[in-house]
Design an enzyme around this catalytic site. Sequence first.
Site, short mmCIF file in Angstrom:
data_model
loop_
_atom_site.label_atom_id
_atom_site.label_comp_id
_atom_site.label_asym_id
_atom_site.label_seq_id
_atom_site.Cartn_x
_atom_site.Cartn_y
_atom_site.Cartn_z
N ASN A 10 26.37 49.32 34.89
CA ASN A 10 26.71 47.93 34.61
C ASN A 10 26.91 47.23 35.95
O ASN A 10 27.89 47.48 36.64
CB ASN A 10 28.00 47.90 33.77
CG ASN A 10 28.53 46.49 33.57
OD1 ASN A 10 27.84 45.50 33.89
ND2 ASN A 10 29.74 46.37 33.06
N TRP A 11 25.96 46.40 36.29
CA TRP A 11 25.99 45.76 37.61
C TRP A 11 26.93 44.56 37.68
O TRP A 11 27.11 43.99 38.77
CB TRP A 11 24.57 45.36 38.03
CG TRP A 11 23.64 46.53 38.21
CD1 TRP A 11 23.95 47.86 38.05
CD2 TRP A 11 22.26 46.49 38.60
NE1 TRP A 11 22.84 48.64 38.30
CE2 TRP A 11 21.78 47.82 38.65
CE3 TRP A 11 21.37 45.46 38.90
CZ2 TRP A 11 20.47 48.15 38.99
CZ3 TRP A 11 20.06 45.77 39.24
CH2 TRP A 11 19.62 47.11 39.28
N LYS A 12 27.47 44.17 36.54
CA LYS A 12 28.42 43.04 36.49
C LYS A 12 27.82 41.82 37.21
O LYS A 12 26.62 41.59 37.14
CB LYS A 12 29.78 43.47 37.05
CG LYS A 12 30.30 44.74 36.36
CD LYS A 12 31.74 45.06 36.64
CE LYS A 12 32.14 46.33 35.89
NZ LYS A 12 33.54 46.69 36.06
N HIS A 96 32.96 44.33 26.57
CA HIS A 96 33.47 44.89 27.83
C HIS A 96 34.87 44.34 28.09
O HIS A 96 35.17 43.20 27.74
CB HIS A 96 32.53 44.53 28.98
CG HIS A 96 32.87 45.27 30.24
ND1 HIS A 96 33.85 44.83 31.10
CD2 HIS A 96 32.41 46.44 30.74
CE1 HIS A 96 33.96 45.71 32.10
NE2 HIS A 96 33.09 46.69 31.90
N GLU A 98 36.21 43.17 30.61
CA GLU A 98 36.25 41.89 31.35
C GLU A 98 35.95 40.71 30.42
O GLU A 98 36.49 39.62 30.60
CB GLU A 98 35.27 41.97 32.54
CG GLU A 98 35.85 42.86 33.64
CD GLU A 98 34.85 43.71 34.38
OE1 GLU A 98 33.66 43.35 34.42
OE2 GLU A 98 35.26 44.77 34.92
N GLU A 168 36.41 52.79 27.84
CA GLU A 168 36.71 52.38 29.21
C GLU A 168 38.18 51.98 29.30
O GLU A 168 38.53 50.83 28.97
CB GLU A 168 35.83 51.19 29.62
CG GLU A 168 34.35 51.50 29.64
CD GLU A 168 33.59 50.57 30.58
OE1 GLU A 168 32.94 51.07 31.50
OE2 GLU A 168 33.68 49.33 30.40
N GLY A 174 37.38 49.80 38.07
CA GLY A 174 37.40 49.17 39.39
C GLY A 174 38.62 49.50 40.23
O GLY A 174 38.88 48.88 41.25
N SER A 214 35.74 53.93 37.02
CA SER A 214 35.75 54.64 38.31
C SER A 214 34.98 55.96 38.28
O SER A 214 35.36 56.93 38.94
CB SER A 214 37.18 54.85 38.81
OG SER A 214 37.80 53.60 39.07
N GLY A 235 30.28 51.21 36.94
CA GLY A 235 30.30 49.89 37.55
C GLY A 235 29.94 49.97 39.02
O GLY A 235 28.78 50.06 39.42
#
Length: 252
Positions: A10-12, A96, A98, A168, A174, A214, A235
């Site tokens: 997931n490149w965000k 997600h 976020e 997650e 992160g 992570s 990530g």
Amino acid sequence: MQRTPLIAGNWKMHTTTSEAVALAKSVAEASRGLADRQVMIAPPFTALAAVAEAVKGSGVHVAGQNVCWAEKGAFTGEIAPGMLLDIGCTMAIIGHSERRHIFGETDAMINKRVAGAQAAGLIPILCIGETLAEREAERTFAVLEAQLRQGLAGITVADPAQLVIAYEPVWAIGTGKTASKEQAQEAHAFVRNLLAEIYEKNIACQIRILYGGSVNSDNVDALMQQADVDGALVGGAALKADTFARIIRFQK
Ligand code: 13P
């Protein structure tokens, strides 16, 4: 029960189109000849079409980082399932943390996204996970149960390979603080038992449950060795070609 491992990046909100294409090509290269696992990358929407073109024929799956429930209409800022399919996407990340915590997406909204993706033929990757406060208050299982039951409300599963769950824990995203392999396995086993209640055992044991938070080249093997960990949603480490190449090549 056979579940094909899925390693997803997931490149965000990272990469310009040219950076994305270069990274995608290295992922395709690293994935070459690996028939026993699937690899997916989810670049930002602006780079999706170029990335899908760059990995065409490599077997690497491309996914949206979100997807709308509607096919078209007045939904400013959203992307329809058909638009993702049109450029070669096969999957979509939904719910997600976020999206939930920064943008206020609710379980009801997430449920509509899962339904819309599934109806269009995209594989939804439904993300669930507890915050640190929820874990410390021993509410982890209650939170996972609520997110899973509401996220999957009304969703039927004809083909278990077409639905993916990602656990997650928010405190691990992160932060460099990965869940221990025991914590991951415990949560994944809980989710699988819940899937058996919602559907049936035979279906539950074929649905893939990814771990995210992570994941890196040092911890991926131990995580993937857990009985109910069927893949990783990566990530930060997915943005480094060499590191992600090693994650793709995890050893059980
Ligand atoms: P990190 O791997 O950077 O912790 O991010 C995990 C994640 O949110 C993947 O969706």
